[in-house]
Design a protein around this motif. Structure first.
Motif, PDB file in Angstrom:
ATOM      1  N   ASP A 185      14.622  -1.260   3.407  1.00 57.40           N
ATOM      2  CA  ASP A 185      13.241  -1.637   3.137  1.00 57.40           C
ATOM      3  C   ASP A 185      12.633  -2.413   4.308  1.00 57.40           C
ATOM      4  N   ILE A 188       5.539  -5.083   4.768  1.00 55.46           N
ATOM      5  CA  ILE A 188       4.169  -4.667   5.066  1.00 55.46           C
ATOM      6  C   ILE A 188       3.467  -5.816   5.770  1.00 55.46           C
ATOM      7  N   ALA A 197      -2.122  -0.677   1.349  1.00 59.66           N
ATOM      8  CA  ALA A 197      -0.666  -0.549   1.277  1.00 59.66           C
ATOM      9  C   ALA A 197      -0.271   0.517   0.259  1.00 59.66           C
ATOM     10  N   ARG A 198      -0.954   0.550  -0.899  1.00 61.78           N
ATOM     11  CA  ARG A 198      -0.626   1.557  -1.914  1.00 61.78           C
ATOM     12  C   ARG A 198      -0.946   2.964  -1.408  1.00 61.78           C
ATOM     13  N   PHE A 201       1.867   3.491   1.531  1.00 59.58           N
ATOM     14  CA  PHE A 201       3.298   3.429   1.239  1.00 59.58           C
ATOM     15  C   PHE A 201       3.652   3.700  -0.224  1.00 59.58           C
ATOM     16  N   ASP A 203       4.325   2.552  -3.933  1.00 65.62           N
ATOM     17  CA  ASP A 203       4.725   1.289  -4.569  1.00 65.62           C
ATOM     18  C   ASP A 203       5.281   0.313  -3.539  1.00 65.62           C
ATOM     19  N   PHE A 204       5.080  -0.977  -3.822  1.00 64.68           N
ATOM     20  CA  PHE A 204       5.695  -2.013  -2.995  1.00 64.68           C
ATOM     21  C   PHE A 204       6.026  -3.208  -3.876  1.00 64.68           C
ATOM     22  N   GLU A 205       6.908  -4.042  -3.392  1.00 64.45           N
ATOM     23  CA  GLU A 205       7.335  -5.230  -4.127  1.00 64.45           C
ATOM     24  C   GLU A 205       6.644  -6.465  -3.550  1.00 64.45           C
ATOM     25  N   ARG A 212       5.527  -8.739   1.275  1.00 60.02           N
ATOM     26  CA  ARG A 212       5.558  -7.497   0.497  1.00 60.02           C
ATOM     27  C   ARG A 212       6.573  -6.543   1.135  1.00 60.02           C
ATOM     28  N   LYS A 213       7.425  -5.987   0.303  1.00 59.60           N
ATOM     29  CA  LYS A 213       8.439  -5.053   0.801  1.00 59.60           C
ATOM     30  C   LYS A 213       8.181  -3.655   0.253  1.00 59.60           C
ATOM     31  N   THR A 214       8.555  -2.659   1.060  1.00 58.27           N
ATOM     32  CA  THR A 214       8.412  -1.274   0.642  1.00 58.27           C
ATOM     33  C   THR A 214       9.487  -0.429   1.320  1.00 58.27           C
ATOM     34  N   LYS A 215       9.619   0.808   0.863  1.00 56.66           N
ATOM     35  CA  LYS A 215      10.563   1.729   1.490  1.00 56.66           C
ATOM     36  C   LYS A 215      10.148   2.001   2.933  1.00 56.66           C
TER      37      LYS A 215
END
Length: 219
Positions: A185, A188, A197-198, A201, A203-205, A212-215
């Motif tokens: 991961d 962002i 971001a949505r 990418f 979904d994000f955490e 914020r984290k994402t794949k």
């Protein structure tokens, strides 16, 4: 003036083990790793040059060229190659810059500009600061600078990891967290809004208001 990240890498024309090159032209549209050594026929550097030779294909898959530099002349580099191959089992088939007048070492702030003389008769200790790694982008800007002491062999797997991060983050508006490895991961960057971001990418955490984290993006 000291070189810093995002400075333009100084250009130069120089003799190498593969003939004369002009540095910026040699880089072309690729990335480049320039790594320096205090003197030929030194133990730590012999292991480093050999290890880098073994990684050449991995750097090539990342569209990255490698080039070594020592303050000794090209003729010494050519003799040194046999020892490097004997120790590592890898043939050095990337260029090695000869810098007997120490011009490039000074240009890249590895030796003081006022340092006098040439490489002949100098000891490795006198060139101890010539132990740098520079990653340079296709835009000829410096992306990374590392300096190691003479007695500490460099971790070139870490250079590969850093290169992967540099190339990924140059393409997408992301950053990489501590200990990141390719495929894990990513973060962002604050410049990207939640809505954007949505779209970018999916979904994000939202770990923290500013984290914020994402794949990791592909492609």
């Amino acid at each position: 003036m000291s070189l810093r990240i995002n400075d333009t890498a100084p250009d130069f024309t120089v003799d190498t083990t593969e003939g004369e090159i002009r540095f910026h032209d040699w880089i072309g549209d690729s990335y480049a790793v320039l790594f320096s050594h205090p003197k030929d026929f030194t133990p730590v550097c012999t292991t480093e040059l050999g290890y880098m030779a073994g990684l050449k294909e991995k750097f090539e898959t990342r569209d990255t060229k490698m080039i070594g530099i020592s303050v000794d002349p090209v003729e010494e580099h050519l003799r040194w190659k046999a020892d490097i191959e004997k120790v590592s089992g890898h043939k050095v088939d990337y260029p090695m810059i000869g810098d007997p007048k120490m011009k490039i070492a000074k240009l890249y702030d590895m030796l003081p500009a006022e340092e006098s003389g040439a490489s002949e008769g100098r000891t490795p200790a006198q060139n101890a600061t010539v132990r740098n790694v520079f990653i340079i982008g296709p835009d000829k800007k410096i992306k990374l600078i590392l300096t190691y002491p003479m007695t500490t062999g460099r971790n070139f797997d870490e250079i590969l990891r850093a290169l992967d991060s540099i190339q990924l983050t140059a393409k997408h508006q992301v950053a990489t967290p501590a200990q990141w490895k390719p495929g894990e991961d990513v973060i962002i960057t604050p410049a990207v809004s939640n809505e954007d971001a949505r779209q970018r990418f999916g979904d994000f955490e939202q770990v923290l208001p500013y984290l914020r984290k994402t794949k990791a993006p592909s492609g």
